[in-house]
Design an enzyme around this catalytic site. Sequence first.
Site, PDB file in Angstrom:
ATOM      1  N   ASN A   9       0.862  -1.182   0.000  1.00 28.45           N
ATOM      2  CA  ASN A   9       0.000   0.000   0.000  1.00 28.45           C
ATOM      3  C   ASN A   9       0.898   1.232   0.000  1.00 28.45           C
ATOM      4  O   ASN A   9       1.533   1.532   1.005  1.00 28.45           O
ATOM      5  CB  ASN A   9      -0.889  -0.047   1.256  1.00 28.45           C
ATOM      6  N   LYS A  11       0.019   4.233  -0.059  1.00 26.73           N
ATOM      7  CA  LYS A  11      -0.617   5.396   0.584  1.00 26.73           C
ATOM      8  C   LYS A  11      -0.443   6.621  -0.324  1.00 26.73           C
ATOM      9  O   LYS A  11      -0.488   6.465  -1.537  1.00 26.73           O
ATOM     10  CB  LYS A  11      -0.047   5.606   1.993  1.00 26.73           C
ATOM     11  N   HIS A  93      -9.223   1.316   5.338  1.00 26.94           N
ATOM     12  CA  HIS A  93      -7.920   1.424   6.010  1.00 26.94           C
ATOM     13  C   HIS A  93      -8.064   2.325   7.238  1.00 26.94           C
ATOM     14  O   HIS A  93      -8.849   3.280   7.232  1.00 26.94           O
ATOM     15  CB  HIS A  93      -6.883   1.998   5.034  1.00 26.94           C
ATOM     16  N   GLU A  95      -6.343   4.649   8.323  1.00 27.41           N
ATOM     17  CA  GLU A  95      -6.115   6.085   8.069  1.00 27.41           C
ATOM     18  C   GLU A  95      -7.382   6.724   7.523  1.00 27.41           C
ATOM     19  O   GLU A  95      -7.688   7.881   7.812  1.00 27.41           O
ATOM     20  CB  GLU A  95      -4.920   6.266   7.113  1.00 27.41           C
ATOM     21  N   GLU A 165      -4.848  -4.878  10.871  1.00 28.58           N
ATOM     22  CA  GLU A 165      -3.755  -3.920  11.035  1.00 28.58           C
ATOM     23  C   GLU A 165      -3.945  -3.184  12.358  1.00 28.58           C
ATOM     24  O   GLU A 165      -4.717  -2.205  12.418  1.00 28.58           O
ATOM     25  CB  GLU A 165      -3.756  -2.891   9.893  1.00 28.58           C
ATOM     26  N   GLY A 171       3.360   2.132  10.821  1.00 25.51           N
ATOM     27  CA  GLY A 171       4.345   3.196  10.673  1.00 25.51           C
ATOM     28  C   GLY A 171       5.160   3.459  11.925  1.00 25.51           C
ATOM     29  O   GLY A 171       5.791   4.508  12.064  1.00 25.51           O
ATOM     30  N   SER A 210       3.972  -2.189  10.140  1.00 26.68           N
ATOM     31  CA  SER A 210       5.443  -2.213  10.234  1.00 26.68           C
ATOM     32  C   SER A 210       6.070  -3.515   9.724  1.00 26.68           C
ATOM     33  O   SER A 210       7.095  -3.951  10.262  1.00 26.68           O
ATOM     34  CB  SER A 210       5.906  -1.928  11.666  1.00 26.68           C
TER      35      SER A 210
HETATM   36  P1  13P Z   1       3.531   0.316   7.546  1.00 25.64           P
HETATM   37  O1  13P Z   1       3.961  -0.993   6.923  1.00 25.64           O
HETATM   38  O2  13P Z   1       4.267   1.510   6.984  1.00 25.64           O
HETATM   39  O3  13P Z   1       3.500   0.250   9.020  1.00 25.64           O
HETATM   40  O4  13P Z   1       2.008   0.551   7.064  1.00 25.64           O
HETATM   41  C1  13P Z   1       1.096  -0.473   7.248  1.00 25.64           C
HETATM   42  C2  13P Z   1      -0.139  -0.116   6.538  1.00 25.64           C
HETATM   43  O5  13P Z   1      -0.886   0.738   6.971  1.00 25.64           O
HETATM   44  C3  13P Z   1      -0.424  -0.806   5.279  1.00 25.64           C
HETATM   45  O6  13P Z   1      -1.725  -0.602   4.861  1.00 25.64           O
END
Ligand code: 13P
Length: 251
Positions: A9, A11, A93, A95, A165, A171, A210
């Site tokens: 992803n 983002k 997601h 976010e 997740e 992150g 992560s």
């Molecule tokens: P990270 O791998 O950067 O922690 O992000 C995970 C994520 O949100 C994937 O959708």
Amino acid sequence: MHRPLVAGNWKMNGSKSLLVEMATAFRSRQPAACDTWLLLPSVFVESGIKQFSAATVQVGAQNLNWRLPGAFTGEIDASLLKEVGCRICLVGHSERRQIFGETDDEVVKKTKACIDHDIQPLVCVGETLLERQAGEAQQIVAGQIGALMEALTAAQMASVIIAYEPIWAIGTHEVASADDAQAMHAEIRRTLKDFYGPQCPDTRLLYGGSVRANGVKELLEQPDINGVLVGGASLNTNEFLEICNTAAVAV
Ligand code: 13P
């Protein structure tokens, strides 16, 4: 037994040059025994689909609007995604849930819009750190899964992939332990089985948060973890390839 699925992803990151670099690298080095998805910013989806051969990497979107086409300036619906050949999409997601206020109800509507247009939804669930510390992680995730189950028949659920997740692991370089991740994945599977009974689909469950090349093997060795959803590390061609290579031999 599922083939491992590694989904990247990007983002709100990436560039045209990174897309070309990754497509070139995957053409020669993609491991055959791993399904690979790349979920790109919408402006890159069409060219991404053309640059990657679908046999090696499937390219899709990170979000959609559940409404039918109409006067919704700036939005993209499932029929527009389909128009450019998109067959996979991330939904719900954290976010989007946390920053853009997306509710369980909207996540369900988006998931249904995908299914109605033959787009396979990868639906994200997960708890915050405060919720985990309060001992509410399972209850929060069960609620998110419950909203989906209430709305989808077993046949519809069969096309859904779920990514767990934990928000505190996204992150932060703080990966959930393989044991904690496995426990939540087993709980999600049990929740689906309890609800759908004998018709329950063999849903693919991914872990995200992560994920790096180092550590992916242990996650994928867990019986209920069928793949990983990768954020930051999917922006690095060599690391993303290494994750796919590790996944290909881990299961
Ligand atoms: P990270 O791998 O950067 O922690 O992000 C995970 C994520 O949100 C994937 O959708």
